[in-house]
Design an enzyme around this catalytic site. Structure first.
Site, PDB file in Angstrom:
ATOM      1  N   PHE A  12       0.855  -1.193   0.000  1.00  0.00           N
ATOM      2  CA  PHE A  12       0.000   0.000   0.000  1.00  0.00           C
ATOM      3  C   PHE A  12       0.886   1.237   0.000  1.00  0.00           C
ATOM      4  CE2 PHE A  12      -3.378   2.835   1.743  1.00  0.00           C
ATOM      5  CZ  PHE A  12      -4.343   2.560   0.782  1.00  0.00           C
ATOM      6  N   LYS A  97       9.034  -4.513 -12.223  1.00  0.00           N
ATOM      7  CA  LYS A  97       9.884  -4.759 -13.401  1.00  0.00           C
ATOM      8  C   LYS A  97      11.069  -5.667 -13.117  1.00  0.00           C
ATOM      9  CE  LYS A  97      10.431  -0.643 -11.363  1.00  0.00           C
ATOM     10  NZ  LYS A  97      10.000   0.708 -11.297  1.00  0.00           N
ATOM     11  N   GLY A 126       5.148   3.212 -17.029  1.00  0.00           N
ATOM     12  CA  GLY A 126       3.999   3.704 -16.267  1.00  0.00           C
ATOM     13  C   GLY A 126       2.692   3.651 -17.028  1.00  0.00           C
ATOM     14  N   ASP A 192      17.014   0.297 -13.721  1.00  0.00           N
ATOM     15  CA  ASP A 192      15.554   0.257 -13.862  1.00  0.00           C
ATOM     16  C   ASP A 192      15.172   0.254 -15.350  1.00  0.00           C
ATOM     17  OD1 ASP A 192      12.778   0.778 -12.534  1.00  0.00           O
ATOM     18  OD2 ASP A 192      12.947   2.330 -14.062  1.00  0.00           O
ATOM     19  N   LYS A 196      13.302  -2.790 -17.687  1.00  0.00           N
ATOM     20  CA  LYS A 196      12.146  -2.504 -18.548  1.00  0.00           C
ATOM     21  C   LYS A 196      12.468  -2.829 -20.003  1.00  0.00           C
ATOM     22  CE  LYS A 196      10.456   1.133 -15.443  1.00  0.00           C
ATOM     23  NZ  LYS A 196      10.624   2.561 -15.090  1.00  0.00           N
ATOM     24  N   GLY A 293       4.868   7.672 -10.831  1.00  0.00           N
ATOM     25  CA  GLY A 293       3.903   8.404 -10.008  1.00  0.00           C
ATOM     26  C   GLY A 293       2.699   7.529  -9.695  1.00  0.00           C
TER      27      GLY A 293
HETATM   28  N1  HSE Z   1      11.503   4.682 -10.539  1.00  0.00           N
HETATM   29  C1  HSE Z   1      10.729   4.452 -11.701  1.00  0.00           C
HETATM   30  C2  HSE Z   1      10.916   5.628 -12.648  1.00  0.00           C
HETATM   31  C3  HSE Z   1       9.277   4.286 -11.337  1.00  0.00           C
HETATM   32  O1  HSE Z   1      11.431   6.652 -12.212  1.00  0.00           O
HETATM   33  O2  HSE Z   1      10.573   5.507 -13.812  1.00  0.00           O
HETATM   34  C4  HSE Z   1       8.413   3.785 -12.466  1.00  0.00           C
HETATM   35  O3  HSE Z   1       8.804   2.516 -12.901  1.00  0.00           O
END
Ligand code: HSE
Length: 412
Positions: A12, A97, A126, A192, A196, A293
């Site tokens: 949450f 991811k 996102g 990150d 992805k 977000g």
């Molecule tokens: N930390 C990631 C970003 C969050 O800034 O894109 C969304 O995957």
């Protein structure tokens, strides 16, 4: 046939609480959260305590719950939860991811065995519906390249830096706004984006690529000389994730790139993400939207939940056609390498040198490098590397010809 959906939510935080809100506000979807499992017993929550539990079994063992929304940060704990959910016959929607990039094949085998769906649109870019588009719209073999900005935090920092805000200040703000990972090195070092990109490659081209196979360089080592070079030539520096198919070879990389004002990502700012898809007949297409977000990410989770009403699942049709990453292929890319003057840039393997500069303290050189050397070069902290967005070429005229033949072949 529409199903009645009862959701068990794990986590949450930013996205989990966003999902609660968007579900409550969405009039169109008849799906409600029944139980929320969280870790921290002492945290004050904004919604009634009756929703919360601290035992995974309260969701996984509840026969009424048919959808698990996995929105926790810890990817190893998530791995166990998702496996248990599949074994219990529950569909899973995830935004994780790292989990997906590292364990997709195993998870898919288990989901198939148990006849359930595994959807994760929110894990990449996102709110942009890129995975479903790659699956459904580009479901033939015509894709040649996919590239874009798929980390909101680093794009936010780069945009703010352009406005004169310091790197640290921009990172702090990104954390405050909930864009950044709990460990923000994942954002700024490109990891990150790499998770992805490996997921996008699966849906765009078919093969499962372990993230470690993709050379990665983040934005933390960008020097002032790189920014000045960009400014003088009216470029912007963007952290691009790229995968390009050349015959049966796939070139993939995550790194800072110079982009010119013609490039689709030039004006993509702050936490916005953008994905450019290149295909044989449609040419280039741009998808743009908020990549991080609470609500934007939750909107992608909501869309997956809504798709489960109709038993939607990804089909991975392109996986049947195997493309190998040929790491030995002598491909070359153009880049700029900058460093302090006491570093020797002559033995790095650059060729076709176009520019050299040496100032009072710093120097740079612009030329081409074999893609096989990128991983080693990216690991060197004392140099900065910024790629140009030109398509990779073979490293000799003879091989260039071969490339052209391969591209023609790929386009048939
Ligand atoms: N930390 C990631 C970003 C969050 O800034 O894109 C969304 O995957």
């Amino acid at each position: 046939m529409e199903k009645n959906l009862k959701i068990g939510l794990f986590g949450f935080g930013c996205v989990g609480s966003g999902l609660y809100e968007v579900l409550n506000r969405s009039q169109l979807l008849d799906a409600r959260i029944k139980t929320i499992v969280v870790k921290d017993r002492n945290k004050k929550r904004s919604i009634p305590a009756s929703y919360f539990s601290f035992e995974a079994e309260d969701i996984l063992g509840d026969p009424e719950i048919n959808v698990v929304a996995e929105l926790i940060n810890d990817s190893e704990a998530a791995f166990e939860i998702v496996k248990r959910a599949f074994r219990a016959g529950k569909n899973v929607v995830s935004a994780n991811k790292k989990l997906i990039a590292e364990h997709l094949d195993e998870l898919l085998a288990l989901a198939n065995e148990n006849g359930v769906s595994f959807l994760y649109e929110a894990a990449v870019a996102g709110s942009i519906p890129i995975i479903r588009n790659l699956e459904e719209y580009y479901n033939n073999d015509s894709l040649s390249a996919i590239q874009g900005i798929i980390n909101g935090t680093s794009n936010y920092i780069l945009t703010q830096s352009n406005e004169g805000i310091s790197y640290q200040e921009a990172l702090d703000k990104a954390q405050e706004l909930g864009f950044a990972e709990i460990d923000p090195t994942l954002d700024v070092e490109g990891f990150d984006s790499r998770f992805k990109l490996s997921i996008l490659i699966k849906h765009a081209f078919g093969p499962t690529i372990a993230p470690e196979q993709i050379p990665v360089k983040g934005i933390s080592g960008i020097r002032k000389i790189d920014l000045d070079y960009a400014k003088e030539r009216n470029y912007r520096i963007k952290l691009l994730a790229r995968a390009e198919r050349i015959g049966d070879t796939l070139f993939a990389v995550v790194a800072p790139h110079f982009v010119d004002s013609e490039h689709f990502t030039y004006n993509v700012s702050n936490e916005f993400n953008a994905v450019v898809v290149e295909a044989l007949f449609s040419d280039k297409q741009l998808f743009i939207g908020k990549g991080a977000g609470s609500y934007p990410t939750a909107s992608a989770v909501l869309s997956d939940i809504s798709a489960l009403k109709f038993d939607y699942n990804y089909e991975y049709r392109k996986s049947e056609r195997q493309i190998v990453i040929n790491t030995e292929a002598p491909l070359a890319v153009k880049l700029m390498i900058a460093a302090d003057n006491d570093i020797n840039l002559n033995d790095l393997g650059l060729f076709d040198i176009e520019e050299r500069y040496s100032g009072v303290k710093e120097q740079y050189v612009v030329g081409k490098i074999l893609t096989t050397k990128l991983k080693d070069l990216f690991a060197r902290k004392e140099i900065s590397l910024t790629l140009f967005n030109d398509a990779p070429t073979y490293a000799s005229a003879e091989l260039d010809e071969q490339l052209i033949t391969n591209q023609q072949f790929a386009n048939v």
